[in-house]
Design an enzyme around this catalytic site. Sequence first.
Site, short mmCIF file in Angstrom:
data_model
loop_
_atom_site.label_atom_id
_atom_site.label_comp_id
_atom_site.label_asym_id
_atom_site.label_seq_id
_atom_site.Cartn_x
_atom_site.Cartn_y
_atom_site.Cartn_z
N ASP A 268 0.86 -1.17 0.00
CA ASP A 268 0.00 0.00 0.00
C ASP A 268 0.91 1.24 0.00
O ASP A 268 2.15 1.12 0.09
CB ASP A 268 -0.97 0.00 1.19
CG ASP A 268 -2.20 0.84 0.90
OD1 ASP A 268 -2.12 1.73 0.02
OD2 ASP A 268 -3.25 0.64 1.54
C1 BGC Z 1 -5.24 2.98 -0.08
C2 BGC Z 1 -5.20 1.94 -1.17
C3 BGC Z 1 -5.02 2.61 -2.50
C4 BGC Z 1 -3.76 3.44 -2.47
C5 BGC Z 1 -3.43 4.12 -3.78
C6 BGC Z 1 -4.08 3.96 -0.17
O1 BGC Z 1 -4.32 5.06 0.65
O2 BGC Z 1 -5.26 2.34 1.18
O3 BGC Z 1 -6.37 1.17 -1.14
O4 BGC Z 1 -5.02 1.67 -3.54
O5 BGC Z 1 -3.88 4.42 -1.48
O6 BGC Z 1 -4.26 5.19 -4.03
#
Ligand code: BGC
Length: 885
Positions: A268
């Site tokens: 993540d």
């Molecule tokens: C989220 C993810 C997301 C990523 C990219 C993070 O804050 O938890 O689910 O895919 O950002 O935007």
Amino acid sequence: MSGTSLRSRAALAGALSVAVIFVGAPSAALAQAPPWDADPAVEQRVEQLLDQLTTEEKADLATGELNNFFGFYNNPIERVGIPAQPMADGPIGVRVANPEIDRRTTRFPSGTAMGATWNPALVEQVGAAIGDEAFHTGHNTQLGPSVDIPRSPLWGRAFEGYGEDPLLSGTIASGYINGIQSNPVMATIKHFVGYVQETDRFTYDARVDDRTLHEIYAKPYELAIQNSHPGAAMCAFNRINGVYACENPLMNTLLKGDYGFRGFVMSDYNATPSTARAANNGLDQEQPGDQGPDSANFGARLVAAVAAGDVSEGRLDDMARRILRPMVGLGLFETLPRADRAFDADAHSALARQVAQEGSVLLKNERRVLPLRPGGRLRSLAVIGPDADNASAQGGGSAVIPFATREISPLAGIRARAGDNVRVTYAAGTDGVNEGDLLGGPVPVPSTLLRPAGGGAADRGLHARYWTNTTFDGAPKVDQTDPEVNVNFGFQNWFSAASPKATQSATVAAFAARGDFSLTGSISARWEGNLIAPATAEYTLGLTARGDATLRIDGEVFATTSGDRVVTVGRAIRLVGGEPHTIRIDYSAAALNGYQGGQVRFFWQHPEDVLSPAMRDAVADARAADAAVVVVRDYETEGAAREADRPTLDLPKEQDLLIRAVGRANPNTVVVVETGAPSKTSTWEDSVGAILHAWYPGQEQGGAIADLLFGDVNPSGKLPATVPADEGQVPGIEVDDVVDFDEGVFVGYRGFGQRGLTPSYPFGHGLSYSRFAYRRLQLRGGTGDATATFTLRNASNRAGSEVAQVYIGRLPTRFVATPPRQLAGFVRVPLAARQRERVTVTIPRRSLSYWDSGSQHWVTPAGRVQVYVGSSSEDVRLAGVVNVR
Ligand code: BGC
């Protein structure tokens, strides 16, 4: 374009689901060709590529590049023909970040609504459409589905997933992934694992036992990997039993080991905590990766770790191999994504409407309030609700779909369907819902009590000025009228799902969209104007705020706050109805952790019989109409602070009071609930005739809601999560950086059953305008999967669909406590009027097993297991016993 094949595959799965659902077995079409992760030709090509790559290039594959045009991005390795990985956020649709193209995509209903369809074949079509849109807006990797099982409906991000049952979640996710990957686009199953709250999400430790992990939180991964072979998985921010998810051995042992996942794990956002530890424990790709020299944990550091022998060459090969395998196997090399927008927006919008129809759950329908029958007794209809006249209700955060291809509000949908012979009125009742409503404590003073300083007679709200320093220095950055003082600025505003009526949110979001995040950082602000009480009474006025806030009434300091925590300070005051009092609020706060900005609310408390002018107008409309439809919503979002989870399960802005007042004024009151996860109905449900839980119903919400309310479509959705009677029935959000999953496997309805709690509406519940009868249960046990065969009959004169559910009782073992009821299979059966059908539902042997932590095996205790077949987890129509050997 793979439209034809994906449609026929979906059709096949649909046909299959009518007769039998084999949970755990791939459909016949999928079984024919080897999946991408078991195809020798794919392996051969991947090995050839690997042979040509240098250590640096392999490390580069394992390290993303921050590129603001995409959710995440990985650059191509042109020398050997490896294409880039442009990724898009989901999972409700495609969030296109590239401002150079038309960014409109289909906003599908929330994951909870998809879960509520109990229709994996329909969700496969959704996945196919999302994959198609991702591809034609320039992406080959979709960052979804989310299969996080919410411990608690208070979690701000529970709307993204498919509800509280791992079998349902894993089955729906499999459909979604198969749909996405029917395009040259890979799916990313997320967030592995134990991600259950926004509060402290970057650091909290999920203390979860091994059995609970296997039976509940990791289970959807097992099912999805087996049934749909996702190309990628994303590890979560949080820790699990002391170790960060993106350096946790569970990636190797559980995901890649036990479940046989052969794709790659990406981190993540900045969730890579280390280099060698992360790589050796199974992380294959850091995202977003390089953000300047030496900023990444992989990249040059990974190359150095390999040189030092801390990460083996073999492991680096494995990382690159895992990234290349789905890229090759899913056709990402052959067909490069295009930003040509050549997708069928109308067909996808129709699909979004179908999901909203099948995923809306009719919780209650007394005195046949529904369906509405225009013409006859229905000549006037009062539509009420803060955002009933727009389609803004959706989840916020990375899942937000800011630019829908079209939108139809509940009001517009109802007006269009009601026709010229029904007079439809609209009253908001309260102010538009925004992220400020995530602050706990008493509700904001509504705009209809406020007059901005220097405003005209018709103006409502307060005059607001915002500075991007904490000292009110210089010219204010913003000078406008705010409807209310209800601010919770931060990450959530960059990906906002706020009402368009919330000026404060709209302004901040507009700045962020231009790349100016200063208003969500350290700020000062001042609000000025008058307060006019609606009646002479005793009130409490005050502030809920983090930072320094001062409320002055008629020039006197009335309440102040200070400090780093959100606090509520107020006191009683007697106000005379109609008399203006000057209000001034001075506020300043430094930003927290880079994600949380100003937080302040001017609140009121009042006697239940004192209504705001807006609420009085709504009640007057309802009294004058033959029926009333109240559309309520909440605000749920991904975020990065305590005030991103929901403070309570109450509807914000006194919408519960609004419902009670409207319900008293009109016995034919229908409530449409637009909350992404269950919210409390117990404080108002007795006041109304019917309740339709529509979740966040997407861009076609107005059409779908009208279809259901007027009976053009028969409701068929079933709750994918329990509706609790109050917050005491569910786990709370933890605030000390440790989340003890002490309820173990007794999550959601498993816990309600175990603890003997009565919810407002049980898991699996959902009414129809038809009646369904269940007869002649035949059970087959033995040494393999068990089956339940029964006859389902539509005992009414209208066509409808029933989701028949099969639950098992406690397992015959003394060694562990097992839930009194667990979903073991289900089938959605469309039935014409008076039609009957004999259906068989497979009860996988795995459902008759528990995870034995001692031996690290699934154990299937031999003996008699109770089987319940019915219309919800509590509405059991047939029961029997299988003998498991
Ligand atoms: C989220 C993810 C997301 C990523 C990219 C993070 O804050 O938890 O689910 O895919 O950002 O935007």
